[in-house]
Design a protein around this motif. Structure first.
Motif, PDB file in Angstrom:
ATOM      1  N   GLY A  18       0.797  -1.217   0.000  1.00 42.63           N
ATOM      2  CA  GLY A  18       0.000   0.000   0.000  1.00 42.63           C
ATOM      3  C   GLY A  18       0.831   1.269   0.000  1.00 42.63           C
ATOM      4  N   ALA A  19       2.162   1.131   0.041  1.00 43.73           N
ATOM      5  CA  ALA A  19       3.017   2.309   0.068  1.00 43.73           C
ATOM      6  C   ALA A  19       2.927   3.050  -1.255  1.00 43.73           C
ATOM      7  CB  ALA A  19       4.460   1.897   0.346  1.00 43.73           C
ATOM      8  N   GLN A  20       2.828   4.365  -1.190  1.00 44.42           N
ATOM      9  CA  GLN A  20       2.805   5.169  -2.398  1.00 44.42           C
ATOM     10  C   GLN A  20       4.214   5.414  -2.906  1.00 44.42           C
ATOM     11  OE1 GLN A  20       0.530   8.689  -1.604  1.00 44.42           O
ATOM     12  NE2 GLN A  20      -1.393   7.587  -1.391  1.00 44.42           N
ATOM     13  N   ASN A  21       5.156   5.609  -2.004  1.00 43.66           N
ATOM     14  CA  ASN A  21       6.542   5.742  -2.406  1.00 43.66           C
ATOM     15  C   ASN A  21       7.125   4.357  -2.672  1.00 43.66           C
ATOM     16  OD1 ASN A  21       6.587   8.551  -2.061  1.00 43.66           O
ATOM     17  ND2 ASN A  21       7.007   8.339   0.125  1.00 43.66           N
ATOM     18  N   LYS A  22       7.978   4.276  -3.677  1.00 40.55           N
ATOM     19  CA  LYS A  22       8.581   2.989  -4.017  1.00 40.55           C
ATOM     20  C   LYS A  22       9.632   2.622  -2.960  1.00 40.55           C
ATOM     21  CE  LYS A  22       7.789   3.298  -8.997  1.00 40.55           C
ATOM     22  NZ  LYS A  22       6.939   4.487  -8.949  1.00 40.55           N
ATOM     23  N   PRO A  23       9.627   1.400  -2.455  1.00 38.14           N
ATOM     24  CA  PRO A  23      10.560   1.018  -1.397  1.00 38.14           C
ATOM     25  C   PRO A  23      11.964   0.706  -1.892  1.00 38.14           C
ATOM     26  CG  PRO A  23       9.140  -0.829  -1.928  1.00 38.14           C
ATOM     27  CD  PRO A  23       8.630   0.336  -2.735  1.00 38.14           C
ATOM     28  N   TYR A  24      12.143   0.604  -3.223  1.00 40.40           N
ATOM     29  CA  TYR A  24      13.440   0.224  -3.761  1.00 40.40           C
ATOM     30  C   TYR A  24      14.078   1.379  -4.531  1.00 40.40           C
ATOM     31  CZ  TYR A  24      11.405  -4.307  -2.737  1.00 40.40           C
ATOM     32  OH  TYR A  24      10.790  -5.350  -2.109  1.00 40.40           O
ATOM     33  N   ILE A  25      15.360   1.272  -4.783  1.00 43.51           N
ATOM     34  CA  ILE A  25      16.101   2.283  -5.541  1.00 43.51           C
ATOM     35  C   ILE A  25      15.406   2.546  -6.880  1.00 43.51           C
ATOM     36  CG2 ILE A  25      18.295   2.837  -6.657  1.00 43.51           C
ATOM     37  CD1 ILE A  25      19.628   0.825  -4.751  1.00 43.51           C
ATOM     38  N   THR A  26      15.362   3.810  -7.265  1.00 39.35           N
ATOM     39  CA  THR A  26      14.811   4.168  -8.573  1.00 39.35           C
ATOM     40  C   THR A  26      15.814   4.900  -9.464  1.00 39.35           C
ATOM     41  OG1 THR A  26      13.901   6.217  -7.646  1.00 39.35           O
ATOM     42  CG2 THR A  26      12.430   4.297  -7.745  1.00 39.35           C
ATOM     43  N   VAL A  58      23.706  -0.232 -14.650  1.00 41.61           N
ATOM     44  CA  VAL A  58      23.735  -0.324 -13.191  1.00 41.61           C
ATOM     45  C   VAL A  58      22.314  -0.255 -12.640  1.00 41.61           C
ATOM     46  CG1 VAL A  58      24.551   0.773 -11.073  1.00 41.61           C
ATOM     47  CG2 VAL A  58      26.058   0.628 -13.057  1.00 41.61           C
ATOM     48  N   GLU A  59      21.504   0.650 -13.181  1.00 39.89           N
ATOM     49  CA  GLU A  59      20.108   0.753 -12.740  1.00 39.89           C
ATOM     50  C   GLU A  59      19.366  -0.554 -12.972  1.00 39.89           C
ATOM     51  OE1 GLU A  59      18.379   4.169 -14.613  1.00 39.89           O
ATOM     52  OE2 GLU A  59      18.976   5.489 -12.962  1.00 39.89           O
ATOM     53  N   GLN A  60      19.602  -1.186 -14.106  1.00 40.86           N
ATOM     54  CA  GLN A  60      18.948  -2.459 -14.384  1.00 40.86           C
ATOM     55  C   GLN A  60      19.384  -3.539 -13.398  1.00 40.86           C
ATOM     56  OE1 GLN A  60      20.143  -3.021 -18.463  1.00 40.86           O
ATOM     57  NE2 GLN A  60      18.470  -1.761 -19.280  1.00 40.86           N
ATOM     58  N   SER A  61      20.583  -3.390 -12.839  1.00 42.87           N
ATOM     59  CA  SER A  61      21.125  -4.393 -11.931  1.00 42.87           C
ATOM     60  C   SER A  61      20.640  -4.230 -10.499  1.00 42.87           C
ATOM     61  CB  SER A  61      22.663  -4.340 -11.941  1.00 42.87           C
ATOM     62  OG  SER A  61      23.183  -4.658 -13.217  1.00 42.87           O
ATOM     63  N   ILE A  62      20.425  -2.988 -10.033  1.00 46.76           N
ATOM     64  CA  ILE A  62      20.166  -2.805  -8.594  1.00 46.76           C
ATOM     65  C   ILE A  62      18.893  -2.038  -8.265  1.00 46.76           C
ATOM     66  CG2 ILE A  62      22.627  -2.946  -8.070  1.00 46.76           C
ATOM     67  CD1 ILE A  62      22.620   0.081  -7.630  1.00 46.76           C
ATOM     68  N   CYS A  63      18.210  -1.481  -9.257  1.00 46.86           N
ATOM     69  CA  CYS A  63      16.982  -0.727  -8.977  1.00 46.86           C
ATOM     70  C   CYS A  63      15.765  -1.643  -8.939  1.00 46.86           C
ATOM     71  CB  CYS A  63      16.769   0.364 -10.027  1.00 46.86           C
ATOM     72  SG  CYS A  63      17.917   1.743  -9.897  1.00 46.86           S
ATOM     73  N   GLY A  64      14.698  -1.162  -8.318  1.00 48.01           N
ATOM     74  CA  GLY A  64      13.435  -1.882  -8.358  1.00 48.01           C
ATOM     75  C   GLY A  64      12.727  -1.640  -9.678  1.00 48.01           C
ATOM     76  N   TYR A  65      11.744  -2.489  -9.973  1.00 47.28           N
ATOM     77  CA  TYR A  65      10.986  -2.302 -11.206  1.00 47.28           C
ATOM     78  C   TYR A  65       9.600  -2.910 -11.039  1.00 47.28           C
ATOM     79  CZ  TYR A  65      12.147  -7.198 -12.172  1.00 47.28           C
ATOM     80  OH  TYR A  65      12.283  -8.561 -12.096  1.00 47.28           O
ATOM     81  N   GLU A  66       8.695  -2.523 -11.916  1.00 45.10           N
ATOM     82  CA  GLU A  66       7.323  -3.024 -11.887  1.00 45.10           C
ATOM     83  C   GLU A  66       7.249  -4.374 -12.588  1.00 45.10           C
ATOM     84  OE1 GLU A  66       4.605  -1.784 -10.539  1.00 45.10           O
ATOM     85  OE2 GLU A  66       5.342   0.169  -9.861  1.00 45.10           O
ATOM     86  N   MET A  77      23.570  -7.727  -9.333  1.00 44.62           N
ATOM     87  CA  MET A  77      24.374  -6.912  -8.429  1.00 44.62           C
ATOM     88  C   MET A  77      25.490  -6.263  -9.219  1.00 44.62           C
ATOM     89  SD  MET A  77      26.414  -9.885  -6.333  1.00 44.62           S
ATOM     90  CE  MET A  77      24.893 -10.770  -6.013  1.00 44.62           C
ATOM     91  N   ILE A  78      26.165  -5.315  -8.579  1.00 41.24           N
ATOM     92  CA  ILE A  78      27.314  -4.651  -9.201  1.00 41.24           C
ATOM     93  C   ILE A  78      28.512  -4.773  -8.279  1.00 41.24           C
ATOM     94  CG2 ILE A  78      25.879  -3.013 -10.461  1.00 41.24           C
ATOM     95  CD1 ILE A  78      26.699  -0.897  -8.328  1.00 41.24           C
ATOM     96  N   SER A  79      29.698  -4.703  -8.867  1.00 41.17           N
ATOM     97  CA  SER A  79      30.927  -4.714  -8.092  1.00 41.17           C
ATOM     98  C   SER A  79      31.517  -3.311  -8.040  1.00 41.17           C
ATOM     99  CB  SER A  79      31.951  -5.669  -8.711  1.00 41.17           C
ATOM    100  OG  SER A  79      33.183  -5.622  -8.004  1.00 41.17           O
ATOM    101  N   LEU A  80      32.023  -2.937  -6.871  1.00 44.22           N
ATOM    102  CA  LEU A  80      32.668  -1.628  -6.710  1.00 44.22           C
ATOM    103  C   LEU A  80      34.174  -1.707  -6.876  1.00 44.22           C
ATOM    104  CD1 LEU A  80      30.627  -0.202  -3.691  1.00 44.22           C
ATOM    105  CD2 LEU A  80      30.111  -0.128  -6.140  1.00 44.22           C
ATOM    106  N   GLY A  81      34.705  -2.912  -7.129  1.00 40.84           N
ATOM    107  CA  GLY A  81      36.146  -3.055  -7.271  1.00 40.84           C
ATOM    108  C   GLY A  81      36.860  -2.885  -5.947  1.00 40.84           C
TER     109      GLY A  81
END
Length: 382
Positions: A18-26, A58-66, A77-81
Motif C-alpha cells: 500500500g506504500a505510495q513511495n517505491k521502497p526500492y532504488i529508482t 547499473v540501474e537495471q542491476s540494482i533498482c526496483g521495477y514493476e 548486483m554490481i561490483s565496486l572493485g
C-alpha cells in the motif's frame, strides 16, 4: 544468492504493502568502480559504451521495477572493485530518519562459512548520505569507526595497466597470472604505501573501467582494517571476518538457517549514525542521496581483491513523513554551521527572520537572539 535476494525483496514488499513511495532504488546518479576482477562484468560493459549507458546498466542491476503490478527488486548486483570504488543512488522520495529504528537496508552477497561462524565472505563497504550531490556528505559510522586501525584520511591512486604486456606470474600460486597488473600508491599509515592488484586466470577481461578515460583513478575516504586471513598460512585458504555492524556486504542479508534473525545478520542502517568530516554527530531529518564505497584495501592471493558488491537497497519506511528537526533553520534536513550562520545574520540584521518562519526561534521563547544560537550549538554537539 539471487533467489535469496528475491525472498527478502518479497518480505520487504509485503511490509510496504500500500506504500505510495517505491521502497526500492529508482535512480543511480554515479558509478565509479576501482579496478577489480568483476569490473566490466558486474554489470557487463563493453568498450565504447558511454557513462550514461553504463549507468543504465547499473540501474537495471540494482533498482526496483514493476512486474505485473508489483514493485520488485532487481535480480543482479554490481561490483565496486577495490578500495574507494563507489556507486551513488537514491529513491523516488527522500529517505526519512525514523527515530529509534533502522531506516535503510543495502543488500550485498556476504555469506557465512557455517551457521555458527562469524566469518566467510565479507567485503565491507562504507555508507555515506547527503541532500546535495555536491555535498556535504556524511558517513554512517559503523562499528569500526573508533578502531585504532581505521584510517579516516586515507587516499589512493590506481594507475591504468598496459593490457598488452607479458604477465608476471606468481612464483608459487599458479592461479595468479599477473601479480603486477594494476599499480597503486597510497598514504597508508599502517601498511605498504605502494603495491599492485593481481589479475587472475579466472577473470581475464580488463579490470580497469572501460568507460573512464585517463591514466589514473584516485579515491579518498575512510579505510577499514583488513578483515581477510589466510587460515592455511600458504595462501590457499582465505576467509573474511565480519565487522560488528554498519557496513554493506559485510554480514549476510538473510537468515543462514531457521526462522529468526541471527546475531550475524545485516539488520540495516540508521541515519542517526551520521557524522560529519571531523567525526561530529549530525542530526538528519532525511536524505536524498546514498553513496556506498569499498572500505578495505586487501589482496587475498588467488581469491583476488576485497571488493564490495551491491545488490539493491530498501527504504524500510517508504511512507514515513519527515519530522520537524529542531535547529534546522534552513529546512535542509541537517543541523549544522549553516543554521548557526543564518541566525547570526538575522540577529545582525543581514537576513530576514520571516524567510524561515518559526524554525528560527529554536528555543521557542518568541525571540531570535543569542540563546537560539547557543541552542543550535548544543544540538550540533549532541
Amino acid at each position: 544468492m539471487i533467489n535469496r535476494l528475491l525472498l527478502i525483496a518479497f518480505i520487504a514488499s509485503a511490509m510496504c504493502a500500500g506504500a505510495q513511495n517505491k521502497p526500492y532504488i529508482t535512480h543511480v546518479y554515479d558509478y565509479v568502480p576501482a579496478p577489480g576482477q568483476f569490473v566490466n562484468t558486474l554489470p557487463a560493459v563493453t568498450a565504447g559504451m558511454t557513462k550514461d549507458e553504463v549507468l543504465k546498466k547499473v540501474e537495471q542491476s540494482i533498482c526496483g521495477y514493476e512486474d505485473d503490478g508489483e514493485m520488485v527488486i532487481a535480480e543482479s548486483m554490481i561490483s565496486l572493485g577495490s578500495y574507494g570504488g563507489y556507486v551513488v543512488f537514491g529513491f523516488d522520495h527522500p529517505l526519512v530518519n525514523v527515530k529509534g529504528e533502522r531506516d535503510l537496508q543495502i543488500l550485498g552477497n556476504a555469506s557465512q562459512a557455517s551457521p555458527t561462524s562469524r566469518n566467510g565472505s565479507s567485503e565491507p563497504g562504507i555508507v555515506m548520505v547527503a541532500n546535495d550531490l555536491n555535498g556535504p556528505w556524511y558517513e554512517l559510522a559503523g562499528s569500526e569507526h573508533g578502531n585504532a586501525k581505521t584510517q579516516h584520511d586515507f587516499s589512493i591512486t590506481y594507475y591504468k595497466p598496459d593490457e598488452g604486456k607479458t604477465p608476471t606470474p606468481h612464483p608459487t600460486i599458479k592461479a595468479i597470472t599477473d601479480t603486477t597488473y594494476v599499480a597503486w600508491t597510497c598514504n597508508s599509515v599502517d601498511s605498504l604505501q605502494a603495491g599492485y592488484l593481481y589479475k587472475n586466470n579466472v577473470h581475464l577481461q580488463s579490470y580497469w573501467p572501460l568507460w573512464i578515460d585517463g591514466a589514473s583513478l584516485s579515491f579518498a575516504g575512510t579505510k577499514l582494517r583488513c578483515n581477510a586471513v589466510d587460515l592455511s598460512g600458504k595462501g590457499s585458504n582465505w576467509t573474511q571476518y565480519f565487522f560488528d555492524w554498519g557496513y554493506v556486504d559485510n554480514r549476510p542479508d538473510f537468515r543462514y538457517s531457521g526462522g529468526t534473525p541471527t546475531d550475524v545478520q545485516n539488520l540495516g542502517f540508521d541515519l542517526d549514525w551520521a557524522i560529519d568530516s571531523v567525526g561530529n554527530p549530525v542530526s538528519l531529518r532525511s536524505v536524498k542521496y546514498i553513496k556506498v564505497y569499498c572500505g578495505v584495501l586487501q589482496q587475498c592471493g588467488w581469491l583476488g581483491e576485497v571488493s564490495t558488491e551491491v545488490a539493491g537497497a530498501i527504504d524500510l519506511h517508504p511512507d514515513a513523513v519527515p519530522q520537524s528537526l529542531a535547529g534546522d533553520v534552513n529546512d535542509d534536513g541537517t543541523v549544522d554551521i549553516t543554521d548557526v550562520n543564518i541566525l547570526i545574520n538575522i540577529i545582525l540584521g543581514n537576513d530576514q527572520a520571516s524567510k524561515y518562519g518559526s524554525r528560527a526561534d529554536v528555543n521557542g521563547d518568541g525571540t531570535i537572539d543569542i540563546a537560539d544560537v547557543n541552542a543550535i550549538i548544543n544540538i550540533i554537539l549532541g
